[in-house]
Motif scaffolding. Structure first.
Motif, PDB file in Angstrom:
ATOM      1  N   TYR A 106       0.834  -1.212   0.000  1.00 29.09           N
ATOM      2  CA  TYR A 106       0.000   0.000   0.000  1.00 29.09           C
ATOM      3  C   TYR A 106       0.862   1.252   0.000  1.00 29.09           C
ATOM      4  O   TYR A 106       0.649   2.179  -0.799  1.00 29.09           O
ATOM      5  N   LEU A 107       1.855   1.289   0.854  1.00 32.86           N
ATOM      6  CA  LEU A 107       2.720   2.466   0.930  1.00 32.86           C
ATOM      7  C   LEU A 107       3.613   2.587  -0.298  1.00 32.86           C
ATOM      8  O   LEU A 107       3.967   3.700  -0.708  1.00 32.86           O
ATOM      9  N   GLU A 108       3.976   1.452  -0.879  1.00 30.89           N
ATOM     10  CA  GLU A 108       4.760   1.501  -2.120  1.00 30.89           C
ATOM     11  C   GLU A 108       3.931   2.113  -3.243  1.00 30.89           C
ATOM     12  O   GLU A 108       4.433   2.911  -4.046  1.00 30.89           O
ATOM     13  N   PHE A 109       2.652   1.754  -3.303  1.00 32.24           N
ATOM     14  CA  PHE A 109       1.741   2.347  -4.282  1.00 32.24           C
ATOM     15  C   PHE A 109       1.671   3.863  -4.100  1.00 32.24           C
ATOM     16  O   PHE A 109       1.748   4.635  -5.070  1.00 32.24           O
ATOM     17  N   LEU A 110       1.512   4.312  -2.863  1.00 30.47           N
ATOM     18  CA  LEU A 110       1.441   5.751  -2.593  1.00 30.47           C
ATOM     19  C   LEU A 110       2.735   6.452  -2.989  1.00 30.47           C
ATOM     20  O   LEU A 110       2.709   7.551  -3.563  1.00 30.47           O
ATOM     21  N   ALA A 111       3.872   5.824  -2.706  1.00 34.85           N
ATOM     22  CA  ALA A 111       5.155   6.432  -3.061  1.00 34.85           C
ATOM     23  C   ALA A 111       5.299   6.573  -4.572  1.00 34.85           C
ATOM     24  O   ALA A 111       5.777   7.602  -5.076  1.00 34.85           O
ATOM     25  N   GLU A 112       4.883   5.552  -5.308  1.00 37.65           N
ATOM     26  CA  GLU A 112       4.984   5.589  -6.768  1.00 37.65           C
ATOM     27  C   GLU A 112       4.115   6.678  -7.374  1.00 37.65           C
ATOM     28  O   GLU A 112       4.479   7.310  -8.375  1.00 37.65           O
ATOM     29  N   THR A 126       2.731   9.436  -5.648  1.00 39.63           N
ATOM     30  CA  THR A 126       2.791  10.769  -5.037  1.00 39.63           C
ATOM     31  C   THR A 126       4.207  11.248  -4.757  1.00 39.63           C
ATOM     32  O   THR A 126       4.425  12.436  -4.524  1.00 39.63           O
ATOM     33  N   GLY A 127       5.162  10.329  -4.736  1.00 36.88           N
ATOM     34  CA  GLY A 127       6.525  10.692  -4.364  1.00 36.88           C
ATOM     35  C   GLY A 127       6.725  10.802  -2.861  1.00 36.88           C
ATOM     36  O   GLY A 127       7.824  11.121  -2.400  1.00 36.88           O
ATOM     37  N   VAL A 128       5.676  10.521  -2.073  1.00 37.48           N
ATOM     38  CA  VAL A 128       5.757  10.622  -0.618  1.00 37.48           C
ATOM     39  C   VAL A 128       6.077   9.249  -0.031  1.00 37.48           C
ATOM     40  O   VAL A 128       5.344   8.285  -0.259  1.00 37.48           O
ATOM     41  N   ARG A 129       7.161   9.173   0.714  1.00 41.22           N
ATOM     42  CA  ARG A 129       7.543   7.945   1.399  1.00 41.22           C
ATOM     43  C   ARG A 129       7.025   7.995   2.831  1.00 41.22           C
ATOM     44  O   ARG A 129       7.486   8.801   3.640  1.00 41.22           O
ATOM     45  N   VAL A 130       6.052   7.178   3.126  1.00 45.17           N
ATOM     46  CA  VAL A 130       5.441   7.164   4.462  1.00 45.17           C
ATOM     47  C   VAL A 130       6.258   6.253   5.375  1.00 45.17           C
ATOM     48  O   VAL A 130       6.439   5.071   5.070  1.00 45.17           O
ATOM     49  N   PRO A 131       6.772   6.762   6.497  1.00 44.40           N
ATOM     50  CA  PRO A 131       7.555   5.927   7.409  1.00 44.40           C
ATOM     51  C   PRO A 131       6.746   4.758   7.971  1.00 44.40           C
ATOM     52  O   PRO A 131       5.639   4.943   8.471  1.00 44.40           O
ATOM     53  N   LEU A 132       7.321   3.559   7.869  1.00 45.99           N
ATOM     54  CA  LEU A 132       6.680   2.342   8.362  1.00 45.99           C
ATOM     55  C   LEU A 132       7.654   1.614   9.279  1.00 45.99           C
ATOM     56  O   LEU A 132       8.787   1.331   8.893  1.00 45.99           O
ATOM     57  N   ASN A 133       7.221   1.311  10.475  1.00 42.81           N
ATOM     58  CA  ASN A 133       8.030   0.600  11.463  1.00 42.81           C
ATOM     59  C   ASN A 133       7.456  -0.798  11.633  1.00 42.81           C
ATOM     60  O   ASN A 133       6.362  -0.959  12.178  1.00 42.81           O
ATOM     61  N   ARG A 134       8.189  -1.804  11.153  1.00 44.83           N
ATOM     62  CA  ARG A 134       7.751  -3.196  11.327  1.00 44.83           C
ATOM     63  C   ARG A 134       8.791  -3.993  12.111  1.00 44.83           C
ATOM     64  O   ARG A 134       9.006  -5.185  11.857  1.00 44.83           O
ATOM     65  N   LEU A 190       1.024   9.760   6.196  1.00 46.33           N
ATOM     66  CA  LEU A 190       0.086   8.966   5.399  1.00 46.33           C
ATOM     67  C   LEU A 190      -1.080   9.825   4.928  1.00 46.33           C
ATOM     68  O   LEU A 190      -1.479   9.772   3.754  1.00 46.33           O
ATOM     69  N   PHE A 191      -1.626  10.618   5.831  1.00 45.81           N
ATOM     70  CA  PHE A 191      -2.737  11.493   5.457  1.00 45.81           C
ATOM     71  C   PHE A 191      -2.308  12.483   4.370  1.00 45.81           C
ATOM     72  O   PHE A 191      -3.042  12.705   3.395  1.00 45.81           O
ATOM     73  N   ASP A 192      -1.134  13.068   4.504  1.00 43.53           N
ATOM     74  CA  ASP A 192      -0.636  14.011   3.499  1.00 43.53           C
ATOM     75  C   ASP A 192      -0.490  13.336   2.138  1.00 43.53           C
ATOM     76  O   ASP A 192      -0.808  13.934   1.097  1.00 43.53           O
ATOM     77  N   ALA A 193      -0.010  12.085   2.138  1.00 46.38           N
ATOM     78  CA  ALA A 193       0.143  11.358   0.879  1.00 46.38           C
ATOM     79  C   ALA A 193      -1.209  11.099   0.227  1.00 46.38           C
ATOM     80  O   ALA A 193      -1.364  11.234  -1.002  1.00 46.38           O
ATOM     81  N   LEU A 194      -2.206  10.759   1.034  1.00 47.52           N
ATOM     82  CA  LEU A 194      -3.542  10.495   0.487  1.00 47.52           C
ATOM     83  C   LEU A 194      -4.184  11.767  -0.060  1.00 47.52           C
ATOM     84  O   LEU A 194      -4.845  11.737  -1.110  1.00 47.52           O
ATOM     85  N   VAL A 195      -4.000  12.880   0.632  1.00 47.02           N
ATOM     86  CA  VAL A 195      -4.517  14.160   0.128  1.00 47.02           C
ATOM     87  C   VAL A 195      -3.889  14.472  -1.228  1.00 47.02           C
ATOM     88  O   VAL A 195      -4.572  14.906  -2.167  1.00 47.02           O
ATOM     89  N   LYS A 196      -2.594  14.238  -1.349  1.00 47.87           N
ATOM     90  CA  LYS A 196      -1.894  14.501  -2.616  1.00 47.87           C
ATOM     91  C   LYS A 196      -2.395  13.578  -3.716  1.00 47.87           C
ATOM     92  O   LYS A 196      -2.585  13.999  -4.870  1.00 47.87           O
ATOM     93  N   LEU A 197      -2.634  12.311  -3.374  1.00 53.77           N
ATOM     94  CA  LEU A 197      -3.135  11.345  -4.352  1.00 53.77           C
ATOM     95  C   LEU A 197      -4.516  11.745  -4.853  1.00 53.77           C
ATOM     96  O   LEU A 197      -4.791  11.719  -6.068  1.00 53.77           O
ATOM     97  N   GLY A 232      -8.507   1.894  13.408  1.00 55.42           N
ATOM     98  CA  GLY A 232      -8.826   2.530  12.139  1.00 55.42           C
ATOM     99  C   GLY A 232      -7.649   2.620  11.196  1.00 55.42           C
ATOM    100  O   GLY A 232      -7.762   2.285  10.007  1.00 55.42           O
ATOM    101  N   VAL A 233      -6.505   3.079  11.686  1.00 52.52           N
ATOM    102  CA  VAL A 233      -5.332   3.196  10.824  1.00 52.52           C
ATOM    103  C   VAL A 233      -4.877   1.820  10.363  1.00 52.52           C
ATOM    104  O   VAL A 233      -4.550   1.616   9.191  1.00 52.52           O
ATOM    105  N   LEU A 234      -4.874   0.854  11.272  1.00 49.86           N
ATOM    106  CA  LEU A 234      -4.487  -0.503  10.907  1.00 49.86           C
ATOM    107  C   LEU A 234      -5.337  -1.041   9.766  1.00 49.86           C
ATOM    108  O   LEU A 234      -4.830  -1.576   8.780  1.00 49.86           O
ATOM    109  N   MET A 235      -6.648  -0.902   9.887  1.00 40.87           N
ATOM    110  CA  MET A 235      -7.562  -1.555   8.948  1.00 40.87           C
ATOM    111  C   MET A 235      -7.875  -0.729   7.706  1.00 40.87           C
ATOM    112  O   MET A 235      -8.531  -1.221   6.782  1.00 40.87           O
ATOM    113  N   ALA A 236      -7.423   0.514   7.646  1.00 41.91           N
ATOM    114  CA  ALA A 236      -7.828   1.415   6.566  1.00 41.91           C
ATOM    115  C   ALA A 236      -7.521   0.889   5.166  1.00 41.91           C
ATOM    116  O   ALA A 236      -8.410   0.866   4.306  1.00 41.91           O
ATOM    117  N   PRO A 237      -6.283   0.471   4.850  1.00 41.14           N
ATOM    118  CA  PRO A 237      -6.012   0.031   3.476  1.00 41.14           C
ATOM    119  C   PRO A 237      -6.836  -1.174   3.047  1.00 41.14           C
ATOM    120  O   PRO A 237      -7.383  -1.208   1.941  1.00 41.14           O
TER     121      PRO A 237
END
Length: 309
Positions: free
Chosen positions: A27-33, A35-43, A102-109, A277-282
């Motif tokens: 999901y975040l890779e899709f957003l980066a491709e 929008t150009g925004v890299r959303v920090p993900l901690n796994r 993440l929110f900023d990336a979605l607004v841009k998308l 909510g954030v967990l289940m959103a995508p």
């Protein structure tokens, strides 16, 4: 947080939470491709820190098969700032995402899409039928479509015409942030959690029935600071950057409402995600899109059916 191993559901709802967590990298890779925004993900995984022998027994008793106990020595090596702990349950693959980025990336998308029109207005009513739905707004506009999706968060139940959403209530959650980041892993303690984010650490959280009041309270902030500093004592010497509160959309069983109204199928519910909510959103987005397009569903949504209350 992305914490389905810690804030667990039962049955298929737990499987849904795990699948939602594992949806995030693509999901975040899709957003980066797009929008150009890299959303920090901690796994890196989540640590449930034990501060007493009673806590050790409790964590071991309720642990998932996928979790692993780490002793005080390993905990100290992994997170020196948690060296006072008497061990921890390690939950691999859980973690956190930076929801503000993440929110900023979605607004841009959304802004870049010629398929989406974003209106600054308030919905006053939904009129749902068998084959189409109509939304009425505060400005007097009337908008019709094959489907209407109620994903209005804590306010979902305030919209007339969305009968099942009346079960969704707001629950205030207060948080604090510290201007220091002494840990790398998300960590839970007996009374709260701490989440590293860049050069800050977020501590949380309360769960209060305060209606739509999203203000903070001295008592709430004090409670969160005590819980956070119990987990990570070095936070006590860090300056507190800010405190704020949000409203969670809570249902009686803490599970979301996903699916169409059986009598008015033009109305689809995607609300009531409670603490996740954030967990289940995508994954929620994937499944609502499948419902709208008639695509076979990849998950059983019966546990989330809107009319269960």
């Amino acid at each position: 947080m992305l914490a389905p191993s810690v804030e667990r559901a039962v049955g298929r709802a737990h499987d849904f939470g795990i699948a939602a967590r594992d949806r995030y990298p693509s999901y975040l890779e899709f957003l980066a491709e797009h929008t150009g925004v890299r959303v920090p993900l901690n796994r890196l995984g989540i640590l449930q820190v034990a501060l007493s022998e009673k806590g050790v027994k409790g964590l071991k008793k309720t642990a998932l098969a996928t979790s692993r106990w780490i002793d005080p020595k390993e905990l100290r090596e992994l997170e020196p700032a948690l060296a006072h702990g008497v061990g921890a349950m390690f939950n691999p693959d859980d973690g956190a995402v930076d929801n503000t980025v993440l929110f900023d990336a979605l607004v841009k998308l959304v802004a870049a899409s010629n398929r989406i029109t974003r209106l600054d207005d308030a919905v006053t009513a939904i009129d749902a039928g068998q084959t189409s739905g109509t939304v009425r707004t505060k400005s007097g506009a009337t908008l019709s479509a094959r489907y209407v999706v109620n994903s209005a968060g804590a306010w979902a139940g305030k919209i007339p015409g969305s009968r099942f959403a009346r079960a969704v209530e707001p629950a205030r959650g207060q948080l604090v942030s510290y201007s220091a980041s002494p840990i790398r892993h998300v960590a839970y303690g007996p009374r709260g959690y701490v989440v590293p984010r860049g050069g800050e650490t977020i501590g949380g959280s309360t769960m209060e029935n305060a209606g739509f009041d999203s203000s903070t309270t001295d008592a709430g902030v004090k409670k969160i600071r005590a819980a956070s500093e119990e987990i990570c004592p070095s936070l006590a010497s860090a300056a507190r950057a800010k405190a704020w509160a949000g409203l969670r959309p809570v249902t009686p069983d803490m599970l979301p409402m996903l699916g169409a109204d059986p009598e008015h199928p033009s109305l689809i519910y995607a609300c009531g995600h409670s603490r996740n909510g954030v967990l289940m959103a995508p994954l929620t987005g994937d499944l609502i899109a499948d419902l709208v397009t008639g695509t076979p569903l990849s998950h059983d949504l019966s546990q989330f059916r809107p009319g269960r209350f």
